[in-house]
Design an enzyme around this catalytic site. Sequence first.
Site, PDB file in Angstrom:
ATOM      1  N   GLU A  88      -1.859 -27.809  28.912  1.00 12.91           N
ATOM      2  CA  GLU A  88      -3.002 -28.189  28.205  1.00 12.91           C
ATOM      3  C   GLU A  88      -2.594 -29.575  27.235  1.00 12.91           C
ATOM      4  OE1 GLU A  88      -5.709 -26.890  27.512  1.00 12.91           O
ATOM      5  OE2 GLU A  88      -5.652 -25.042  28.091  1.00 12.91           O
ATOM      6  N   THR A 145       1.682  -4.340   4.060  1.00 12.71           N
ATOM      7  CA  THR A 145       1.564  -4.394   5.709  1.00 12.71           C
ATOM      8  C   THR A 145       0.944  -5.718   6.246  1.00 12.71           C
ATOM      9  OG1 THR A 145      -0.617  -3.408   5.750  1.00 12.71           O
ATOM     10  CG2 THR A 145       1.390  -2.012   6.296  1.00 12.71           C
ATOM     11  N   ASP A 146       0.488  -6.525   5.281  1.00 12.20           N
ATOM     12  CA  ASP A 146      -0.233  -7.689   5.556  1.00 12.20           C
ATOM     13  C   ASP A 146       0.594  -8.888   6.021  1.00 12.20           C
ATOM     14  OD1 ASP A 146      -2.590  -6.648   4.949  1.00 12.20           O
ATOM     15  OD2 ASP A 146      -3.026  -7.618   3.149  1.00 12.20           O
ATOM     16  N   TYR A 161      -8.276   0.883  -3.121  1.00 14.58           N
ATOM     17  CA  TYR A 161      -6.985   1.406  -3.851  1.00 14.58           C
ATOM     18  C   TYR A 161      -6.288   0.171  -4.607  1.00 14.58           C
ATOM     19  CZ  TYR A 161      -4.702  -0.268   0.162  1.00 14.58           C
ATOM     20  OH  TYR A 161      -4.310  -0.883   1.154  1.00 14.58           O
ATOM     21  N   THR A 209       0.882  -1.204  -0.120  1.00 18.94           N
ATOM     22  CA  THR A 209       0.023  -0.111   0.109  1.00 18.94           C
ATOM     23  C   THR A 209       0.921   1.129  -0.184  1.00 18.94           C
ATOM     24  OG1 THR A 209      -1.724  -1.241   1.195  1.00 18.94           O
ATOM     25  CG2 THR A 209      -1.554   1.242   1.437  1.00 18.94           C
ATOM     26  N   SER A 235       1.773  -7.448  -0.429  1.00 19.11           N
ATOM     27  CA  SER A 235       2.435  -8.541   0.439  1.00 19.11           C
ATOM     28  C   SER A 235       1.897  -9.906   0.647  1.00 19.11           C
ATOM     29  CB  SER A 235       2.757  -7.901   1.833  1.00 19.11           C
ATOM     30  OG  SER A 235       1.803  -7.733   2.688  1.00 19.11           O
ATOM     31  N   LYS A 261       0.565  -7.027  12.969  1.00 11.68           N
ATOM     32  CA  LYS A 261      -0.387  -6.317  12.662  1.00 11.68           C
ATOM     33  C   LYS A 261      -1.740  -6.876  13.574  1.00 11.68           C
ATOM     34  CE  LYS A 261      -2.743  -4.615   8.448  1.00 11.68           C
ATOM     35  NZ  LYS A 261      -3.005  -4.729   6.813  1.00 11.68           N
TER      36      LYS A 261
END
Length: 330
Positions: free
Chosen positions: A287, A94-95, A28, A14, A61, A167
């Site tokens: 767990e 950014t992904d 965009y 972006t 990305s 992110k």
Amino acid sequence: ADKANVVILATGGTIAGAGASTANSASYQAAKVPVDKLILSVPELASVAQVRGEQVFQIASESFTNSHLLQLGKRISALAKQQDVDGIVVTHGTDTLEETAYFLNLTVHTDKPIVVVGSMRPGTAMSADGALNLYNAVVVAASPDARGKGVLVTMNDQIDSGRDVGKGINIKTNAFASQWGSLGMVVEGRNYWFRAPVKRHTMNSEFDIDKLDQLAPVEIVYGYGNVPASLYEAAAAAGARAIIHAGTGNGSVADRIVPTLQSLRGKGVQIIRSARVPAGFVLRNAEQPDDKHDWVVAHDLNPQKARILAAVALSQFSDSQNLQRVFWEY
Ligand SMILES: NC(=O)C[C@H](N)C(=O)O
């Protein structure tokens, strides 16, 4: 004094995006603006460093693959060895920025600053965030005080460790955060440091991008109520050498899935328990009896970062003890 030499390696995202109107902050096309235009759009860069650009890729990305990681890492490593390069900036979508930043942190042997940066809004939008993020990235990459801190990320005036940062929100410009806190801030051309990373990285890593030509196949299966065993089996059938279990809570595993994971482990597939919960960390033998099953826990790494570490580590060795060791150390 002479200005530092900073190379900007552009990969798309972006920060190189363009929208139809100034009101388009979220709609965009990513990866449109070439690196030279990106640099010219922030003339203030010239007062910080001697900057030059290279277009490595022009992609969003989410389209990154292992071969993009390897190619980018090798280029950075070669540049970092040059006398006339003081710092490197990578512009990135950014992904998957947090994955690339961690990959570089694990594999590039240099103490020169490597700063990965992106933006949440395209440069054509009102209140675009890319220009200042890029300016801040160049400031940090040009700074001697940023050396030896591993790969860094400069989003929203913060300086975060490429290991820790993720992110956490889409749409908004404060998208990036580290659960253990930022390393510092960069404001009006100056760095302010508050902490330093303690995990192994770059110079102190046992992994070396110059010797890495392939990443081991590692896949992620998301845990949820009613998840079928067939998804884990499919990952193994596709050739995964490790499966990252993006588990519920503390990496918990449904009763009916346990036998499947035990049997896959018996066939040599590494089982790595991480969590779909965005914060905290997975404890060994909580767990699930990891010692008994010979499974590994991902510590505080989120599933996508756990994939990166496992893919790098399993290209070098295949035993579960070493695999668990690197999850504590890196
Ligand atoms: N903000 C962004 O950069 C998102 C974009 N999809 C990318 O990762 O390339």
